[in-house]
Design an enzyme around this catalytic site. Sequence first.
Site, PDB file in Angstrom:
ATOM      1  N   LYS A 115      -3.267  -8.191   8.298  1.00 14.18           N
ATOM      2  CA  LYS A 115      -2.925  -7.098   9.221  1.00 14.18           C
ATOM      3  C   LYS A 115      -3.276  -7.430  10.657  1.00 14.18           C
ATOM      4  O   LYS A 115      -2.583  -7.014  11.582  1.00 14.18           O
ATOM      5  CB  LYS A 115      -3.606  -5.790   8.797  1.00 14.18           C
ATOM      6  CG  LYS A 115      -2.986  -5.190   7.549  1.00 14.18           C
ATOM      7  CD  LYS A 115      -3.292  -3.706   7.428  1.00 14.18           C
ATOM      8  CE  LYS A 115      -2.539  -3.096   6.261  1.00 14.18           C
ATOM      9  NZ  LYS A 115      -3.005  -1.761   5.897  1.00 14.18           N
ATOM     10  N   LYS A 201       5.045  -8.232  -1.769  1.00 12.95           N
ATOM     11  CA  LYS A 201       4.809  -7.019  -2.567  1.00 12.95           C
ATOM     12  C   LYS A 201       5.615  -5.838  -2.008  1.00 12.95           C
ATOM     13  O   LYS A 201       5.911  -5.801  -0.806  1.00 12.95           O
ATOM     14  CB  LYS A 201       3.312  -6.698  -2.650  1.00 12.95           C
ATOM     15  CG  LYS A 201       2.725  -6.152  -1.399  1.00 12.95           C
ATOM     16  CD  LYS A 201       1.301  -5.629  -1.600  1.00 12.95           C
ATOM     17  CE  LYS A 201       0.840  -5.088  -0.256  1.00 12.95           C
ATOM     18  NZ  LYS A 201      -0.476  -4.593  -0.161  1.00 12.95           N
ATOM     19  N   LYS A 204       4.980   0.055   1.913  1.00  7.93           N
ATOM     20  CA  LYS A 204       5.546   1.060   2.817  1.00  7.93           C
ATOM     21  C   LYS A 204       5.848   0.446   4.175  1.00  7.93           C
ATOM     22  O   LYS A 204       6.621   0.997   4.948  1.00  7.93           O
ATOM     23  CB  LYS A 204       4.597   2.233   3.074  1.00  7.93           C
ATOM     24  CG  LYS A 204       3.496   2.418   2.086  1.00  7.93           C
ATOM     25  CD  LYS A 204       2.705   3.691   2.277  1.00  7.93           C
ATOM     26  CE  LYS A 204       1.402   3.576   1.531  1.00  7.93           C
ATOM     27  NZ  LYS A 204       0.918   4.747   0.898  1.00  7.93           N
TER      28      LYS A 204
HETATM   29  P1  TYM Z   1      -2.620   1.893  -0.521  1.00  6.87           P
HETATM   30  O1  TYM Z   1      -2.470   3.244   0.094  1.00  6.87           O
HETATM   31  O2  TYM Z   1      -1.998   0.730   0.188  1.00  6.87           O
HETATM   32  O3  TYM Z   1      -2.045   1.904  -1.984  1.00  6.87           O
HETATM   33  C1  TYM Z   1      -2.435   2.878  -2.957  1.00  6.87           C
HETATM   34  C2  TYM Z   1      -2.512   2.235  -4.330  1.00  6.87           C
HETATM   35  O4  TYM Z   1      -1.236   1.655  -4.671  1.00  6.87           O
HETATM   36  C3  TYM Z   1      -1.422   0.288  -5.070  1.00  6.87           C
HETATM   37  N1  TYM Z   1      -0.236  -0.481  -4.656  1.00  6.87           N
HETATM   38  C4  TYM Z   1       0.436  -1.309  -5.465  1.00  6.87           C
HETATM   39  N2  TYM Z   1       0.261  -1.651  -6.765  1.00  6.87           N
HETATM   40  C5  TYM Z   1       1.142  -2.524  -7.300  1.00  6.87           C
HETATM   41  N3  TYM Z   1       2.194  -3.072  -6.601  1.00  6.87           N
HETATM   42  C6  TYM Z   1       2.404  -2.752  -5.303  1.00  6.87           C
HETATM   43  N4  TYM Z   1       3.427  -3.277  -4.635  1.00  6.87           N
HETATM   44  C7  TYM Z   1       1.501  -1.839  -4.672  1.00  6.87           C
HETATM   45  N5  TYM Z   1       1.413  -1.320  -3.422  1.00  6.87           N
HETATM   46  C8  TYM Z   1       0.345  -0.488  -3.428  1.00  6.87           C
HETATM   47  C9  TYM Z   1      -2.663  -0.168  -4.327  1.00  6.87           C
HETATM   48  O5  TYM Z   1      -3.265  -1.267  -4.962  1.00  6.87           O
HETATM   49  C10 TYM Z   1      -3.522   1.080  -4.383  1.00  6.87           C
HETATM   50  O6  TYM Z   1      -4.231   1.138  -5.607  1.00  6.87           O
HETATM   51  N6  TYM Z   1      -7.285   0.644   0.732  1.00  6.87           N
HETATM   52  C11 TYM Z   1      -6.482   1.423  -0.195  1.00  6.87           C
HETATM   53  C12 TYM Z   1      -6.861   2.891  -0.252  1.00  6.87           C
HETATM   54  C13 TYM Z   1      -8.297   3.112  -0.555  1.00  6.87           C
HETATM   55  C14 TYM Z   1      -8.950   2.981  -1.821  1.00  6.87           C
HETATM   56  C15 TYM Z   1     -10.293   3.338  -1.585  1.00  6.87           C
HETATM   57  C16 TYM Z   1      -8.497   2.583  -3.076  1.00  6.87           C
HETATM   58  C17 TYM Z   1      -9.226   3.536   0.329  1.00  6.87           C
HETATM   59  N7  TYM Z   1     -10.431   3.665  -0.282  1.00  6.87           N
HETATM   60  C18 TYM Z   1     -11.237   3.309  -2.630  1.00  6.87           C
HETATM   61  C19 TYM Z   1      -9.462   2.562  -4.115  1.00  6.87           C
HETATM   62  C20 TYM Z   1     -10.790   2.921  -3.875  1.00  6.87           C
HETATM   63  C21 TYM Z   1      -5.040   1.334   0.217  1.00  6.87           C
HETATM   64  O7  TYM Z   1      -4.713   1.141   1.365  1.00  6.87           O
HETATM   65  O8  TYM Z   1      -4.156   1.591  -0.795  1.00  6.87           O
END
Ligand code: TYM
Length: 338
Positions: A115, A201, A204
Amino acid sequence: MRIVSGIQPTGNLHLGNYLGAIRNWVAMQDEWTARGATCLYFLADLHAISMPHDPAGLGANTREMVAALVSCGIDPDRSILFNQAQVPAHAELQWLLNGTARMGWLNRMTQWKDKAGKNREGASVALFTYPVLQAADVLLYQATHVPVGEDQKQHLELARDIAQKFNNDFASEDAPVFTLPDPIIPPEAARIMSLRDGSAKMSKSDPSDMSRINLVDDADTIMQKVKKAKTDPEPLPSEAEGLEGRPEARNLVGIYATMAGTDVAGVLAQFGGQGFGQFKPALGDLLVSKLAPMAARYRELREDRAALDAILARGAEKARALAVPTLDAAYAALGLVR
Ligand code: TYM
């Protein structure tokens, strides 16, 4: 058992989020809350400010994500559903953990490297310390299980490292302050890939909407996106080994398998030898039939702002109460007078 996970409230929920994480959130809620476990699921709105963002859109996105989660099956009566901004303990614990996290650990985070890109000097401090907030998110509630997609595995390993070092440095062996959480990653849907590029992957932030399927897409859009998805000219193999070196084919088969509640071998037993001309319409139909009821619920729920705010207020109240003992223990362990 404490199950904790979060999602950033930026834009639409897509198929990667759903299959990689949210499906497991719902499954774990359905299976474990009946046996006394606590599930906490939150909107990571504090994380969302680590990148340039539009303040006017953040509130709307937060409420829309609540509507999306509820329409996917998160039940605010059984799970604690809230946003970080209403639970100050997340930010407080992050500060306490900043004393334990090491610069070198954060420098190795691939999401930070991706990022920030070449412009590290211009990246926000929040983007750099983002994984410490994520560690606080789960450690605050003594999480035992964290359902996430593969891309969050490294952040979870960091959370374990931080917990371990804090326990070593500031707690006695028989009374650790933090529990070490385990990631729960679905085998067939660990990493759902872009429909346009099997090496990226689904995300969004991809500028092309054709690269992802969104919860809100209508049936025609879903069929169109699946039809246009990149593939190769070979028919599907009959065995999983035949998907080696065919990332796009593997991705579509993985999506089908997870959506149908089977595995790759099961899908190939059914479709092996057939071309994408036959497989894609079947995949499109499956996606439409599974996503349409959720999309319909979502469209209804998102209109009721008062109800969504009430869900968040109720969830935050419960989360604030659950956070107290661990936050107190962390302050005390560090010798801070309050
Ligand atoms: P975020 O908002 O990017 O994504 C939310 C969840 O979706 C999963 N994910 C995917 N899984 C499989 N294939 C994909 N292409 C894909 N894109 C997204 C992510 O792995 C995630 O589980 N940092 C985190 C949010 C967060 C969090 C936490 C998660 C903040 N604090 C504590 C777990 C525990 C994030 O940006 O996820």
